[in-house]
Each structure stands twice: as structure tokens, then as C-alpha cells.
Design an enzyme around this catalytic site. Structure first.
Site, mmCIF file in Angstrom:
data_model
loop_
_atom_site.group_PDB
_atom_site.id
_atom_site.type_symbol
_atom_site.label_atom_id
_atom_site.label_comp_id
_atom_site.label_asym_id
_atom_site.label_seq_id
_atom_site.Cartn_x
_atom_site.Cartn_y
_atom_site.Cartn_z
ATOM 1 N N VAL A 18 37.031 49.351 32.144
ATOM 2 C CA VAL A 18 38.180 49.088 32.481
ATOM 3 C C VAL A 18 38.532 48.628 33.649
ATOM 4 C CG1 VAL A 18 38.932 51.027 30.789
ATOM 5 C CG2 VAL A 18 38.975 51.155 33.033
ATOM 6 N N SER A 19 39.436 47.293 33.461
ATOM 7 C CA SER A 19 40.183 46.451 34.845
ATOM 8 C C SER A 19 40.704 47.269 35.671
ATOM 9 C CB SER A 19 40.661 45.693 34.117
ATOM 10 O OG SER A 19 40.549 44.971 32.671
ATOM 11 N N THR A 20 41.570 48.408 34.966
ATOM 12 C CA THR A 20 42.467 48.928 35.794
ATOM 13 C C THR A 20 42.428 50.425 35.727
ATOM 14 O OG1 THR A 20 44.680 49.033 35.713
ATOM 15 C CG2 THR A 20 44.026 46.949 36.556
#
Length: 195
Positions: A18-20
Site C-alpha cells: 500500500v502507498s500510505t
């Protein structure tokens, strides 16, 4: 369980990213568990971030010939199409299977290899188009009397850099900072004057 596996056992690794921190890995990890992964490695990092410790550990320490890497979607693995193609070609060379669940790309099947090769061909086509446009643009600029490319370094700077280098009194970093050039540029000029 995976840490004590013998070398002869084929493993199916899942990779989720996941990016964040606000995003949730559950969707991906649930799909990877349902796909029968023996171990799931995760990262919380932007796709553009080269520092993905989970992926680095997976590539350098876990995946072996015969193993399979499964991702929920292609964009979870590669930072770009070029990066993705390089990774999957590396898997192919190391006899590691690759499976993307969402796109139904499985490099252990004939149709999966075909789809991936189509992606690779499209990426190469795009690179060739960019190269052709660049060459055409430079030719058109030259026809109008303009020169393309990066501006050159003045001869006085080159000579000053080479003199400092030959005196051996300054480090490469000091020379580059004083003259205002990169290390690559300095090394290029050093190589050009070698006998």
C-alpha cells in the site's frame, strides 16, 4: 512456517503493498491467502519509492528457482512498466513463476507468457517512439540553426578541473564542487585525456 522450509520445497510467496499508512492491506492479503500463498510479504511505501524493504528481502533472500510470486495487481509490484518488465524478465531468468491475480497473468502458462510479452512489446514500442520523436526534434532544430542536447562545459572549466585532478591535492568531490560539474562529467574528461 516459511523460515524453516527446506531448500527442496517449492514456495508460493505473496507480495502486497500500500502507498500510505491510511490504506489497508486486507484486500490484498485476503486475495493472496485465497490464492494459496505460503507466506505473504508486505510493504507500506509509494510505488515510486525504491526503498521497499519487504520486496528487497523477498527478491534477495527468499525467492528461489521453482518458487512463485503472486501479487493482487501488477501495480503493487513495479514502480513503472519498465521496472515491472525488468523484474518479471529477471524472474524468468531465475525460473521463478509470476502470477498477477487481477490481470490473470500467470507466466507459468502459455497465455500468461503471451500477455506479458505483449506488455513488453508495447513498452519497447513506446521507448522507440520517444527515441524517434527526440531524433526528429533534434533534426528539426538543427535545420533551423539550433543545436540540441545539453550545454557543454566551458574549456576553461575543463582545464581547471583537470589541473586540480592532476595535482592530486583535492578530492573528486572538492574538484566537482569548486568547478561546478558532476563526477560523471569530470570522469568523462579524465578518460578523454588518457593516452
Amino acid at each position: 512456517m516459511a523460515e524453516v522450509k527446506l531448500r527442496g520445497i517449492i514456495m508460493r510467496f505473496g507480495y502486497a503493498r500500500v502507498s500510505t499508512i491510511e490504506q489497508n492491506l486486507s484486500l490484498q492479503t485476503d486475495a493472496l491467502k485465497a490464492a494459496g500463498c505460503d507466506e505473504i510479504i508486505t510493504d507500506e511505501a509509494s510505488g515510486k519509492n525504491a526503498n521497499r524493504p519487504g520486496l528487497t528481502n523477498l527478491l534477495n533472500n527468499k525467492l528461489r528457482a521453482g518458487d512463485e510470486l503472486v501479487v493482487w495487481r501488477l501495480d503493487r509490484l513495479g514502480r513503472s512498466l519498465k521496472d515491472l518488465i525488468e523484474l518479471i524478465n529477471d524472474f524468468e531468468n531465475k525460473c521463478i513463476k509470476f502470477n498477477s491475480l487481477t490481470e490473470s497473468i500467470n507466466t507459468s502458462t502459455t497465455s500468461g507468457k503471451l500477455i506479458f510479452n505483449i506488455f513488453a512489446s508495447l513498452a519497447e514500442f513506446e521507448r522507440n517512439l520517444i527515441r524517434e520523436r527526440t531524433v526528429a526534434g533534434l533534426s528539426a532544430a538543427r535545420a533551423r540553426g539550433r543545436l540540441g542536447g545539453r550545454p557543454g562545459v566551458a574549456k576553461t572549466k575543463i582545464n581547471a578541473a583537470l589541473q586540480l585532478y592532476n595535482k592530486k591535492e583535492s578530492t573528486i568531490n572538492e574538484i566537482c564542487k569548486a568547478i561546478g560539474i558532476s563526477k560523471a562529467t569530470l570522469y568523462k574528461y579524465i578518460e578523454s585525456v588518457k593516452p
